[in-house]
Design an enzyme around this catalytic site. Structure first.
Site, PDB file in Angstrom:
ATOM      1  N   GLY A 108       7.332 -15.679 -49.578  1.00 17.39           N
ATOM      2  CA  GLY A 108       7.236 -15.419 -48.246  1.00 17.39           C
ATOM      3  C   GLY A 108       6.552 -13.785 -48.546  1.00 17.39           C
ATOM      4  O   GLY A 108       5.938 -13.460 -49.805  1.00 17.39           O
ATOM      5  N   LYS A 126      -1.019  -5.417 -44.875  1.00 14.26           N
ATOM      6  CA  LYS A 126      -0.884  -5.544 -46.301  1.00 14.26           C
ATOM      7  C   LYS A 126      -0.354  -4.063 -47.139  1.00 14.26           C
ATOM      8  O   LYS A 126      -1.365  -3.475 -47.028  1.00 14.26           O
ATOM      9  CB  LYS A 126      -1.885  -6.271 -46.915  1.00 14.26           C
ATOM     10  CG  LYS A 126      -1.392  -6.608 -48.376  1.00 14.26           C
ATOM     11  CD  LYS A 126      -2.638  -7.426 -49.127  1.00 14.26           C
ATOM     12  CE  LYS A 126      -2.111  -7.796 -50.564  1.00 14.26           C
ATOM     13  NZ  LYS A 126      -3.266  -8.420 -51.127  1.00 14.26           N
ATOM     14  N   ASP A 269       0.872 -20.808 -53.184  1.00 17.08           N
ATOM     15  CA  ASP A 269       0.997 -19.697 -52.145  1.00 17.08           C
ATOM     16  C   ASP A 269      -0.162 -18.898 -51.908  1.00 17.08           C
ATOM     17  O   ASP A 269      -0.140 -17.958 -51.204  1.00 17.08           O
ATOM     18  CB  ASP A 269       2.199 -19.011 -52.393  1.00 17.08           C
ATOM     19  CG  ASP A 269       2.085 -18.173 -53.760  1.00 17.08           C
ATOM     20  OD1 ASP A 269       2.411 -18.777 -54.740  1.00 17.08           O
ATOM     21  OD2 ASP A 269       2.302 -17.007 -53.648  1.00 17.08           O
TER      22      ASP A 269
END
Length: 502
Positions: A108, A126, A269
């Site tokens: 995640g 971020k 991912d």
């Protein structure tokens, strides 16, 4: 942009930033609308004394930001996590994935916050602090990695390579512990979607078929509408989605291999469902041409070596297919959707390399010519960007001496050049050279260039960041006076270690 003196960060939780510059984002329904199974509401954690490090005017245009936005204290606060944009409801998304080939389970957004969707672009911070998916991490990014991501995102766009974009970096004196003590930074980045292969893996592995279907339907409706009408069965759109993602991924890998880009950490991912370059961590552009080059210090076994990237992407696509199989419900149909990967990759790669060689149309000997060239480059570890730029100029001038000087095996390269010049006939030399110079960049973000900019930025000097940003925005131009930025890397560059740490 030079450092600005601004007030200290607001107290937590962040207040709403009234944008004095006149920008009020109109938020559009986006990923967060899928609901609580997909996202968790999270507030950014403020940073003390934020300041601007760098901004991107082209990225700002995608969001409709007005001129002067990068002098707006309210936006500085918002893009540092110290205030919320009006109407923003930040969330972190959940996904899973395979890391270095091993199933890692739930992952995640551990340090990314999705602020919402504006003008068709998802806007994300971020490095704005911990989320429910941070695990043992602190949710922060550091100035070093933020500069690398910002510069490379915008550089890849200028090179014509699909990528996420970077709007700005804001810095802070707040300390962050990595291999050493560093200072914090936040990158504001954008993309039509940040959905990854791992989002599908998360729900597929858990057997959450309704959520898996909702995710696939969302991606099709927003990004692959042509897939909705594919076939007559309910499963056909999902097979069409897998095929479309396969084709985009193949084209992306062709770009990486042609330009000499090493991603460094191609976990599932870190694979974009839109075929974008995403998550700039331990990346590197090749200096010396070494097919087996490993750019990630953490990649002990070379899983993500340069020459392994196409095979890894294929492996990752098969993990995506496995996740989508409950929707496709037909193994042969899924295999058929994947089957075009190698052909599309080779087709796209050959087209890119043909352009780099200046061949105006397919040539019967092009594959052999290219393979012989790559073998010569590897044998003598020839500087990859410099070779292509010198070759481009040599075609125009007729002087191939500077090209030959790059190789230790003189007779071998002379034989190759003779075959190459024969393949170019009867093309016009000046026109061919002009085309080559438009696809063989003079400037790429080499590790030592980024390192020099980072060292200066740690001393609050952002001029080299600005210089690199300007050069990389027009990488095919000559930019007189900046020959040092296009020259051979210094000896110390070979000892730079880039890892997954950020």
């Amino acid at each position: 942009m030079a450092r600005m003196s601004v007030p200290a960060a607001a107290s937590s939780p962040p207040s709403t930033a009234a944008t004095a510059c006149g920008w009020r984002p109109t938020w559009e329904p986006g990923f967060a609308a899928l609901g609580p199974a997909f996202v968790r509401p999270v507030q950014p954690i403020p940073l003390p004394a934020p300041y601007w490090v760098a901004t991107s005017a082209p990225a700002a245009q995608l969001l409709g930001l007005p001129e002067g936005w990068d002098r707006c204290p309210e936006l500085l606060a918002a893009f540092s996590g110290n205030a919320l944009l009006p109407g923003s409801q930040p969330v972190a998304t959940v996904y899973s994935g395979h890391q270095f080939g091993v199933w890692a389970g739930q992952l995640g957004d551990g340090r990314a916050l999705l602020l919402g969707q504006v003008c068709g672009q998802e806007l994300q911070l971020k490095g704005s602090g911990r989320t429910p998916f941070s695990r043992m991490g602190d949710g922060r990014a550091v100035l070093r990695s933020s500069i690398r991501e910002f510069l490379c995102s915008e550089a890849m766009h200028a090179l014509g390579i699909p990528t996420t974009r970077a709007l700005c970096i804001t810095g802070s004196p707040a300390a962050v512990a990595r291999e050493e003590l560093e200072t914090a930074a936040v990158v504001t980045r954008l993309a039509p979607s940040f959905v990854r292969f791992g989002h599908f893996e998360h729900f597929g592995a858990r057997g959450q078929i309704d959520e898996l279907r909702a995710l696939a339907d969302h991606v099709i409706a927003h990004h692959y509408p042509q897939c909705a009408a594919a076939g007559s069965s309910e499963r056909a759109p999902y097979a069409a989605l897998l095929q479309a993602v396969t084709e985009r991924t193949a084209r992306l890998l062709a770009h990486w291999q042609a330009i000499g880009f090493c991603h460094g950490v191609m976990n599932t991912d870190n694979m974009s469902i839109l075929g974008l370059t995403i998550d700039y961590g331990p990346f590197q552009f090749l200096d010396a041409y070494d097919p087996g080059h490993i750019c990630n210090h953490s990649d002990t076994y070379g899983r993500y070596a340069f020459d392994q990237q196409p095979a890894v992407a294929w492996w990752n696509l098969r993990r995506l297919a496995q996740a989508l199989l409950p929707l496709i419900d037909d193994v042969p149909l899924a295999e058929e959707a994947l089957s075009g990967y190698e052909a599309r990759l080779n087709e796209a790669y050959l087209a890119l390399m043909r352009a780099k060689l200046g061949l105006a149309k397919p040539h019967e000997a092009e594959a052999e010519l290219l393979q012989e060239l790559l073998a010569l480059l590897a044998a003598d570890r020839v500087d990859y960007p410099i070779f292509w730029r010198r070759l481009s100029h040599a075609v125009g001038s007729g002087d191939f001496g500077p090209v030959q000087a790059l190789f230790a095996d003189g007779p071998a390269v002379q034989a190759w050049l003779a075959s190459y010049r024969a393949a170019l006939q009867p093309q016009d030399a000046a026109q061919t050279a002009s085309r080559m110079l438009r696809c063989n960049p003079k400037f790429v973000l080499r590790n030592h260039l980024a390192e020099q900019a980072i060292r200066a930025a740690k001393l609050s000097d952002f001029r080299e960041v600005q210089t690199l940003q300007a050069l990389l925005a027009r990488p095919f131009n000559e930019h007189p006076g900046h020959e040092a930025h296009a020259g051979f890397p210094p000896e110390w560059a070979a000892h730079l270690c880039i890892s997954c740490s950020s």
